[in-house]
Motif scaffolding. Sequence first.
Motif, short mmCIF file in Angstrom:
data_model
loop_
_atom_site.label_atom_id
_atom_site.label_comp_id
_atom_site.label_asym_id
_atom_site.label_seq_id
_atom_site.Cartn_x
_atom_site.Cartn_y
_atom_site.Cartn_z
N ILE A 244 -7.71 -8.38 11.68
CA ILE A 244 -6.58 -8.74 10.82
C ILE A 244 -6.95 -8.57 9.35
O ILE A 244 -6.17 -8.07 8.53
N ALA A 245 -8.18 -8.97 8.99
CA ALA A 245 -8.64 -8.80 7.60
C ALA A 245 -8.73 -7.33 7.24
O ALA A 245 -8.34 -6.92 6.13
N ALA A 246 -9.24 -6.50 8.15
CA ALA A 246 -9.34 -5.06 7.87
C ALA A 246 -7.96 -4.44 7.72
O ALA A 246 -7.73 -3.62 6.82
N ALA A 247 -7.02 -4.85 8.57
CA ALA A 247 -5.65 -4.34 8.45
C ALA A 247 -5.01 -4.80 7.14
O ALA A 247 -4.28 -4.04 6.49
N ALA A 248 -5.29 -6.04 6.73
CA ALA A 248 -4.74 -6.54 5.47
C ALA A 248 -5.27 -5.75 4.29
O ALA A 248 -4.54 -5.47 3.33
N VAL A 249 -6.54 -5.37 4.34
CA VAL A 249 -7.11 -4.57 3.26
C VAL A 249 -6.43 -3.20 3.19
O VAL A 249 -6.06 -2.72 2.10
N ILE A 250 -6.24 -2.57 4.33
CA ILE A 250 -5.61 -1.25 4.36
C ILE A 250 -4.16 -1.33 3.89
O ILE A 250 -3.68 -0.47 3.15
N VAL A 251 -3.45 -2.38 4.28
CA VAL A 251 -2.06 -2.55 3.88
C VAL A 251 -1.95 -2.80 2.37
O VAL A 251 -0.96 -2.41 1.73
N THR A 252 -2.96 -3.42 1.78
CA THR A 252 -2.93 -3.72 0.36
C THR A 252 -3.20 -2.48 -0.49
O THR A 252 -2.77 -2.41 -1.65
N ILE A 253 -3.89 -1.50 0.06
CA ILE A 253 -4.27 -0.31 -0.71
C ILE A 253 -3.06 0.41 -1.30
O ILE A 253 -3.07 0.77 -2.49
N PRO A 254 -1.97 0.67 -0.55
CA PRO A 254 -0.82 1.35 -1.17
C PRO A 254 -0.24 0.59 -2.35
O PRO A 254 0.17 1.19 -3.35
N VAL A 255 -0.22 -0.73 -2.27
CA VAL A 255 0.31 -1.54 -3.37
C VAL A 255 -0.57 -1.38 -4.61
O VAL A 255 -0.08 -1.18 -5.73
N VAL A 256 -1.89 -1.44 -4.42
CA VAL A 256 -2.81 -1.30 -5.55
C VAL A 256 -2.69 0.09 -6.16
O VAL A 256 -2.69 0.26 -7.38
N VAL A 257 -2.59 1.12 -5.32
CA VAL A 257 -2.48 2.49 -5.81
C VAL A 257 -1.21 2.67 -6.63
O VAL A 257 -1.21 3.29 -7.71
N LEU A 258 -0.09 2.12 -6.14
CA LEU A 258 1.17 2.24 -6.87
C LEU A 258 1.08 1.57 -8.24
O LEU A 258 1.56 2.11 -9.24
#
Length: 277
Positions: A244-258
């Motif tokens: 779940i933590a790994a998925a949360a990190v991956i899901v957060t990446i698009p937001v940070v990139v934007l």
Amino acid sequence: MSTREKVLWVVAGIAIVVYALFPVGWIVSLSLKSSDDIANGQFLPTALSWENYEQILVGDAAELFLPALRNSFGIVLIATFIACVLSMFAAYAIARLDFTGKKLILSTALAVAIFPVISIVTPLFNLWRQIGLYDTWPGLIIPYLSLTLPLSIWTMSAFFREIPWEMEQAAQVDGATTWQAFRKVIVPLATPGVFTTAIIAFFIAWNDFAYGISLTSTSASRPVPAALGLFSGASQFESPNGPIAAAAVIVTIPVVVLVLIFQRRIVAGLTNGAVKG
């Protein structure tokens, strides 16, 4: 400021940054721990492990996570695009035209934006099952518009009010139609506000959980927040904290990139109209 005041401001700034980033650092650290290392109580992993990322990308959880990631991107981008287009026309009408009920429209939009989602999930679930929109992309895009469109109208109308009316009139004097003046003059000037509104709408739709978990039942349209709630461990006695933590990190990446890509436009949009002259 005196030296003491500067030191206090620096200490306060560091404390706020640490407080804000500590949960993010904890999730990243948790995602890099092995299953045997998660419950050791330490902040940093004793040894870096990529097994959680392998599990959600190529392992047992990939069939649940990857389709959900694709669904989230598709559904949220479509909902954000529709919300931005509709809110531009609505904000232009509110800012430029004189008609009865403008304040009522803005007040209604704000009321809808703060309306509790959980109170309409059950009626929407029953309605979607009857008309065939349950567990489909349109079945999530429409509710996401109810989240993003009111706030987009409220936000973008403030930007359109700051655009000088004389520039549109000058374009019309030069022979441009109302549509040409709107498309070639107003929209380019409102670009910072459009980007800001789009980012906010994207965040709201991307983070939604209530609609995603209630209006879907398969991987055909289930978004990432709902998929994270369905992760399971290797056994009933094991909690899937690492995946779940790994998925949360991956899901957060698009937001940070934007945010990093459009940082200047976001700041320009948020500060637009703050200073006159």
